[in-house]
Design a protein around this motif. Structure first.
Motif, PDB file in Angstrom:
ATOM      1  N   LEU A 186      -4.768  20.012 -10.753  1.00 32.17           N
ATOM      2  CA  LEU A 186      -6.169  20.377 -10.556  1.00 32.17           C
ATOM      3  C   LEU A 186      -7.079  19.169 -10.708  1.00 32.17           C
ATOM      4  CD1 LEU A 186      -8.357  22.448 -10.026  1.00 32.17           C
ATOM      5  CD2 LEU A 186      -8.315  23.045 -12.461  1.00 32.17           C
ATOM      6  N   SER A 187      -6.902  18.374 -11.737  1.00 33.81           N
ATOM      7  CA  SER A 187      -7.795  17.232 -11.940  1.00 33.81           C
ATOM      8  C   SER A 187      -7.694  16.225 -10.804  1.00 33.81           C
ATOM      9  CB  SER A 187      -7.500  16.546 -13.277  1.00 33.81           C
ATOM     10  OG  SER A 187      -6.198  16.033 -13.326  1.00 33.81           O
ATOM     11  N   ALA A 188      -6.510  16.155 -10.156  1.00 32.13           N
ATOM     12  CA  ALA A 188      -6.339  15.226  -9.033  1.00 32.13           C
ATOM     13  C   ALA A 188      -7.229  15.582  -7.850  1.00 32.13           C
ATOM     14  CB  ALA A 188      -4.876  15.207  -8.596  1.00 32.13           C
ATOM     15  N   SER A 189      -7.728  16.802  -7.809  1.00 31.77           N
ATOM     16  CA  SER A 189      -8.608  17.206  -6.708  1.00 31.77           C
ATOM     17  C   SER A 189      -9.985  16.570  -6.796  1.00 31.77           C
ATOM     18  CB  SER A 189      -8.763  18.732  -6.693  1.00 31.77           C
ATOM     19  OG  SER A 189      -9.574  19.171  -7.782  1.00 31.77           O
ATOM     20  N   GLY A 190     -10.318  16.028  -7.973  1.00 29.63           N
ATOM     21  CA  GLY A 190     -11.619  15.381  -8.139  1.00 29.63           C
ATOM     22  C   GLY A 190     -12.730  16.308  -8.563  1.00 29.63           C
ATOM     23  N   VAL A 212     -11.506  13.950 -18.750  1.00 32.37           N
ATOM     24  CA  VAL A 212     -10.400  14.886 -18.551  1.00 32.37           C
ATOM     25  C   VAL A 212      -9.229  14.500 -19.446  1.00 32.37           C
ATOM     26  CG1 VAL A 212      -8.719  15.803 -16.907  1.00 32.37           C
ATOM     27  CG2 VAL A 212     -11.072  15.399 -16.173  1.00 32.37           C
ATOM     28  N   ILE A 213      -8.690  15.494 -20.146  1.00 36.82           N
ATOM     29  CA  ILE A 213      -7.424  15.345 -20.850  1.00 36.82           C
ATOM     30  C   ILE A 213      -6.413  16.203 -20.105  1.00 36.82           C
ATOM     31  CG2 ILE A 213      -6.147  15.756 -22.983  1.00 36.82           C
ATOM     32  CD1 ILE A 213      -8.743  15.323 -24.524  1.00 36.82           C
ATOM     33  N   ASN A 214      -5.412  15.577 -19.524  1.00 36.66           N
ATOM     34  CA  ASN A 214      -4.394  16.326 -18.803  1.00 36.66           C
ATOM     35  C   ASN A 214      -3.337  16.861 -19.765  1.00 36.66           C
ATOM     36  OD1 ASN A 214      -5.268  16.097 -16.066  1.00 36.66           O
ATOM     37  ND2 ASN A 214      -4.615  13.971 -16.060  1.00 36.66           N
ATOM     38  N   VAL A 215      -2.877  18.084 -19.519  1.00 37.55           N
ATOM     39  CA  VAL A 215      -1.799  18.636 -20.325  1.00 37.55           C
ATOM     40  C   VAL A 215      -0.528  17.826 -20.050  1.00 37.55           C
ATOM     41  CG1 VAL A 215      -2.821  20.942 -20.287  1.00 37.55           C
ATOM     42  CG2 VAL A 215      -1.092  20.337 -18.590  1.00 37.55           C
ATOM     43  N   ALA A 216       0.408  17.859 -20.995  1.00 36.84           N
ATOM     44  CA  ALA A 216       1.662  17.137 -20.826  1.00 36.84           C
ATOM     45  C   ALA A 216       2.459  17.719 -19.666  1.00 36.84           C
ATOM     46  CB  ALA A 216       2.480  17.210 -22.116  1.00 36.84           C
TER      47      ALA A 216
END
Length: 265
Positions: free
Chosen positions: A188-192, A199-203
């Protein structure tokens, strides 16, 4: 001044029904154990109450197997509440059941009413500055447009975003940690869509814990995701883990189980 996106005086929950074993699910990974779900639900309510909030626990609705997931029925803002129009036909009645409880707490309650409008609270992420709404299988463009119209008089800004393919709700893959920070899956975060936020991405492999909630001083997250938990602890968050094995069988998570709000006097 309270942060409207994560500082709350109230929450509404609903007891799981016996009929929950017939709840909707994208993939069948087993039938929920009602007794274990009830135990997890009690832990969840206790965690909310531990922050000093008033938690209203509504009676189970046997006619609606998915009714424990109250978040999908409404959007609660400081200025008022919006009754949703769920995209799953079997859940339409749940919103009507929630309406009188919100009218008892708010002076201003409006509804999504368009016959072509569908929108569920699981697709809505409220931040300090905007309301992000993800287009999904349960939320369509007409529903987002109607919500935009309904909240405009309250000075609210809605931004349409898109839920990743194969993901039920927008918040299945993200949650708010504080005014500046989003917990998200990488897909999701890669969508911008979170360019304005930290942003903190989950492992990797722990995508199922992206649906957490910040509730006053606590971050409630599902138990069993140690690498993401440890990264959040390192970032300074106060973590409270809750068992979610049974809700997960029905595509449910931490945010799904409550409506969280601070109504204006």
């Amino acid at each position: 001044m309270m942060a409207r996106s994560h500082s709350f005086t109230h929450a509404i929950t609903r007891k799981p029904s016996v009929s929950i074993t017939a709840g909707l699910r994208a993939v069948d990974i087993g039938t929920p154990d009602l007794a274990l779900m009830q135990a997890h639900h009690a832990d969840y309510i206790a965690a909310l109450r531990s922050t000093g909030a008033e938690v209203i626990e509504l009676a189970a609705l046997e006619a609606y197997p998915d009714s424990v997931f109250v978040e999908d029925t409404a959007l609660c803002l400081p200025e008022g509440a919006v009754i949703m129009r769920p995209g799953a036909p079997s859940r339409l009645g749940e919103a009507a059941e929630m309406a009188p409880h919100l009218r008892a707490l708010y002076g201003n309650v409006v509804q999504i009413v368009g016959a072509d409008s569908f929108i569920e609270g699981g697709d809505i992420l409220m931040t300090e500055t905007e309301i992000l709404v993800g287009r999904s299988a349960r939320t369509n463009a007409a529903g987002i447009a109607e919500l935009t119209h309904r909240v405009a008089p309250w000075g609210e800004t809605v931004r349409e975003v898109f839920t990743p393919p194969g993901v039920l709700h927008f918040k299945t893959d993200c949650s708010l940690l504080d005014a500046e920070t989003i917990l998200s899956t990488t897909r999701l975060s890669a969508s911008g869509c979170f360019k304005a936020y930290r942003v903190i991405n989950v492992a990797e492999g722990e995508e199922a814990c992206a649906n957490a909630i910040r509730f006053n001083d606590l971050v409630l997250m599902p138990a069993g995701f140690p690498r993401t938990r440890d990264s959040l602890l390192t970032a300074g968050y106060h973590i409270h883990e809750i068992g979610n094995s049974e809700c997960a069988k029905l595509d449910g998570g931490m945010s799904c189980l409550s409506l969280r709000f601070t109504p204006k006097p």
